[in-house]
Design a protein around this motif. Sequence first.
Motif: not given
Length: 118
Positions: A55-62, A73-83, A64-65, A47-48
Motif C-alpha cells: 500500500g505504499t504510495t508515491d507521487y510526483s512533486d507536481s 483489489n476486489a474489482k482489480n481497479m486502480v484509481y487516480l482522484q485528481m483535485n 502531491k497534495g 510518472g505521476v
Amino acid sequence: QVQLVESGGGSVQAGGSLRLSCVASGYTFSSLSMGWFRQVEGKEREGVAFVYGGGTTDYSDSVKGRFTISTDNAKNMVYLQMNNLKPEDSGTYYCVADTSGRGDFKHWGQGTQVTVSS
C-alpha cells in the motif's frame, strides 16, 4: 500478460476534479504494483502516482497534495482522484503495471485524455 484499460478522462475547468479508473486483467492484481504516467506532446513522460505492495504510495512533486491513487483489489481497479486541476495537468494519462516488484512498469494501457482549461 497484463491488460490495462483506462477510463474517466475528459475536459474540466481549472480547479475542478476528475477521477481516472483502470481495470487490470491477466494477472493476480494483488501482486501488481500500479501507477499512472502522463504524457504531454513535446514533453517527457512523467510518472505521476504509484502504489506498491503493502500500500505504499508515491507521487510526483507536481501533483502531491492534489492527486490520490487508490486500489480496489476486489474489482482489480486502480484509481487516480485528481483535485484542484491545473492547465498543466492536461495530457494523456496512462495506467501502468509492474509484475516484477522492482518498479519496472512495462505494462501500459491505451491512455485517456485529460484537458484542463483555464
